[in-house]
Design a protein around this motif. Structure first.
Motif, PDB file in Angstrom:
ATOM      1  N   ASP A  19       0.839  -1.204   0.000  1.00 47.10           N
ATOM      2  CA  ASP A  19       0.000   0.000   0.000  1.00 47.10           C
ATOM      3  C   ASP A  19       0.875   1.256   0.000  1.00 47.10           C
ATOM      4  N   ARG A  20       1.860   1.217  -0.874  1.00 46.13           N
ATOM      5  CA  ARG A  20       2.803   2.330  -1.030  1.00 46.13           C
ATOM      6  C   ARG A  20       3.113   2.503  -2.507  1.00 46.13           C
ATOM      7  N   LEU A  21       3.611   3.687  -2.824  1.00 43.22           N
ATOM      8  CA  LEU A  21       4.142   3.885  -4.171  1.00 43.22           C
ATOM      9  C   LEU A  21       5.564   3.364  -4.186  1.00 43.22           C
ATOM     10  N   ARG A  22       5.902   2.696  -5.257  1.00 42.42           N
ATOM     11  CA  ARG A  22       7.284   2.266  -5.450  1.00 42.42           C
ATOM     12  C   ARG A  22       7.798   3.056  -6.633  1.00 42.42           C
ATOM     13  N   VAL A  23       8.841   3.834  -6.418  1.00 46.23           N
ATOM     14  CA  VAL A  23       9.460   4.573  -7.509  1.00 46.23           C
ATOM     15  C   VAL A  23      10.806   3.911  -7.776  1.00 46.23           C
ATOM     16  N   VAL A  24      10.881   3.298  -8.934  1.00 47.97           N
ATOM     17  CA  VAL A  24      12.090   2.572  -9.313  1.00 47.97           C
ATOM     18  C   VAL A  24      12.997   3.526 -10.081  1.00 47.97           C
ATOM     19  N   ILE A  25      14.183   3.702  -9.566  1.00 48.39           N
ATOM     20  CA  ILE A  25      15.193   4.549 -10.204  1.00 48.39           C
ATOM     21  C   ILE A  25      16.104   3.634 -11.020  1.00 48.39           C
ATOM     22  N   ARG A  40       2.092   6.741   2.014  1.00 50.42           N
ATOM     23  CA  ARG A  40       0.982   7.632   1.668  1.00 50.42           C
ATOM     24  C   ARG A  40       1.208   9.014   2.277  1.00 50.42           C
ATOM     25  N   ASN A  41       1.542   9.068   3.550  1.00 47.55           N
ATOM     26  CA  ASN A  41       1.759  10.346   4.228  1.00 47.55           C
ATOM     27  C   ASN A  41       2.881  11.144   3.567  1.00 47.55           C
ATOM     28  N   PHE A  42       3.966  10.460   3.223  1.00 47.10           N
ATOM     29  CA  PHE A  42       5.109  11.134   2.607  1.00 47.10           C
ATOM     30  C   PHE A  42       4.721  11.722   1.252  1.00 47.10           C
ATOM     31  N   ILE A  43       4.022  10.934   0.426  1.00 46.15           N
ATOM     32  CA  ILE A  43       3.658  11.420  -0.911  1.00 46.15           C
ATOM     33  C   ILE A  43       2.652  12.562  -0.834  1.00 46.15           C
ATOM     34  N   GLU A  92      13.823   0.331  -0.581  1.00 49.89           N
ATOM     35  CA  GLU A  92      14.385   1.317   0.329  1.00 49.89           C
ATOM     36  C   GLU A  92      13.286   2.303   0.681  1.00 49.89           C
ATOM     37  N   LEU A  93      13.042   2.527   1.957  1.00 49.80           N
ATOM     38  CA  LEU A  93      12.035   3.492   2.370  1.00 49.80           C
ATOM     39  C   LEU A  93      12.569   4.898   2.140  1.00 49.80           C
ATOM     40  N   LEU A  94      11.878   5.660   1.311  1.00 46.69           N
ATOM     41  CA  LEU A  94      12.290   7.030   1.029  1.00 46.69           C
ATOM     42  C   LEU A  94      12.045   7.878   2.270  1.00 46.69           C
ATOM     43  N   THR A  95      13.091   8.521   2.761  1.00 44.41           N
ATOM     44  CA  THR A  95      12.973   9.307   3.992  1.00 44.41           C
ATOM     45  C   THR A  95      13.098  10.801   3.764  1.00 44.41           C
ATOM     46  N   GLU A  96      13.666  11.197   2.619  1.00 39.99           N
ATOM     47  CA  GLU A  96      13.856  12.634   2.378  1.00 39.99           C
ATOM     48  C   GLU A  96      13.983  12.909   0.885  1.00 39.99           C
ATOM     49  N   MET A 127      11.476  18.652 -17.198  1.00 39.52           N
ATOM     50  CA  MET A 127      11.676  17.272 -16.752  1.00 39.52           C
ATOM     51  C   MET A 127      11.257  17.103 -15.291  1.00 39.52           C
ATOM     52  N   LEU A 128      11.534  18.097 -14.470  1.00 36.50           N
ATOM     53  CA  LEU A 128      11.127  18.039 -13.064  1.00 36.50           C
ATOM     54  C   LEU A 128       9.603  17.937 -12.956  1.00 36.50           C
ATOM     55  N   ALA A 129       8.910  18.783 -13.700  1.00 32.01           N
ATOM     56  CA  ALA A 129       7.444  18.754 -13.685  1.00 32.01           C
ATOM     57  C   ALA A 129       6.930  17.425 -14.222  1.00 32.01           C
ATOM     58  N   GLN A 130       7.535  16.935 -15.283  1.00 35.05           N
ATOM     59  CA  GLN A 130       7.072  15.689 -15.881  1.00 35.05           C
ATOM     60  C   GLN A 130       7.268  14.506 -14.925  1.00 35.05           C
ATOM     61  N   ILE A 131       8.381  14.449 -14.232  1.00 34.59           N
ATOM     62  CA  ILE A 131       8.623  13.357 -13.286  1.00 34.59           C
ATOM     63  C   ILE A 131       7.569  13.360 -12.186  1.00 34.59           C
ATOM     64  N   PHE A 132       7.254  14.535 -11.652  1.00 33.88           N
ATOM     65  CA  PHE A 132       6.256  14.574 -10.586  1.00 33.88           C
ATOM     66  C   PHE A 132       4.846  14.330 -11.119  1.00 33.88           C
ATOM     67  N   GLN A 133       4.595  14.661 -12.363  1.00 34.01           N
ATOM     68  CA  GLN A 133       3.300  14.307 -12.963  1.00 34.01           C
ATOM     69  C   GLN A 133       3.164  12.791 -13.061  1.00 34.01           C
ATOM     70  N   VAL A 134       4.224  12.131 -13.480  1.00 34.84           N
ATOM     71  CA  VAL A 134       4.197  10.677 -13.627  1.00 34.84           C
ATOM     72  C   VAL A 134       4.047  10.009 -12.261  1.00 34.84           C
ATOM     73  N   ILE A 135       4.779  10.498 -11.270  1.00 35.91           N
ATOM     74  CA  ILE A 135       4.653   9.938  -9.913  1.00 35.91           C
ATOM     75  C   ILE A 135       3.230  10.140  -9.405  1.00 35.91           C
ATOM     76  N   LYS A 136       2.705  11.331  -9.603  1.00 34.76           N
ATOM     77  CA  LYS A 136       1.346  11.634  -9.145  1.00 34.76           C
ATOM     78  C   LYS A 136       0.323  10.737  -9.835  1.00 34.76           C
ATOM     79  N   SER A 137       0.561  10.407 -11.083  1.00 36.45           N
ATOM     80  CA  SER A 137      -0.390   9.568 -11.829  1.00 36.45           C
ATOM     81  C   SER A 137      -0.455   8.144 -11.278  1.00 36.45           C
ATOM     82  N   ALA A 138       0.545   7.711 -10.522  1.00 39.47           N
ATOM     83  CA  ALA A 138       0.561   6.356  -9.958  1.00 39.47           C
ATOM     84  C   ALA A 138      -0.186   6.258  -8.630  1.00 39.47           C
ATOM     85  N   ILE A 139      -0.608   7.393  -8.074  1.00 36.51           N
ATOM     86  CA  ILE A 139      -1.307   7.391  -6.788  1.00 36.51           C
ATOM     87  C   ILE A 139      -2.677   6.723  -6.940  1.00 36.51           C
TER      88      ILE A 139
END
Length: 150
Positions: A19-25, A40-43, A92-96, A127-139
């Motif tokens: 029940d989390r987003l996984r962002v694969v780098i 969820r809280n972090f995102i 890896e739990l994203l902390t920051e 690119m910054l905006a596009q990355i956060f749009q893509v992350i947001k679309s996975a919510i």
């Protein structure tokens, strides 16, 4: 000592089991791949902060996107789901997440940090905006009980 990597690709997916987003780098590069898990809280705190940062340094950006991102866009491409799962690493739990804007280059260094990994990406405003749009679309908006317009 934390491992440092340069982030070149970002692939967000919703992990229903966690029940989390996984962002694969760097999903296709096993040597520098990292699977960040985002709570969820972090995102819910990160997205508004990222949007505010982008608006401040790059102007208004439309963050409304459809649930399907066009693969024709030269900056996005379809993920090879076989490689995504086959090369899966420990999560890896994203902390920051930090943003550092450079006035001279007009680029932002985004730093994603966990307890053992630091991933950095040097991005322009688009690119910054596009990355956060893509992350947001996975919510998973409905599952998490939030509006698509948060």
């Amino acid at each position: 000592m934390k491992k440092n990597i340069t982030a070149t690709t970002f692939t967000p997916i919703y992990d229903e089991l966690e029940d989390r987003l996984r962002v694969v780098i760097n999903y296709q590069d096993i040597q520098s791949r990292v699977d960040f898990m985002i709570t969820r809280n972090f995102i819910l705190n990160l997205i508004p902060s990222a949007e505010e940062f982008i608006a401040k340094y790059y102007g208004a950006v439309d963050f409304e996107i459809s649930s399907k991102i066009e693969t024709k866009d030269k900056f996005t491409s379809k993920t090879d789901n076989v490689n995504l799962e086959l090369l899966r690493t420990n999560e890896e739990l994203l902390t920051e997440v930090s943003f550092n804007y450079d006035v001279n280059s007009k680029k932002t260094v985004v730093t994603l940090t966990s307890n053992s990994i630091v991933a950095k990406a040097d991005l322009d405003g688009f690119m910054l905006a596009q990355i956060f749009q893509v992350i947001k679309s996975a919510i998973p908006y409905i599952k998490w009980g939030i509006s698509h317009h948060f």
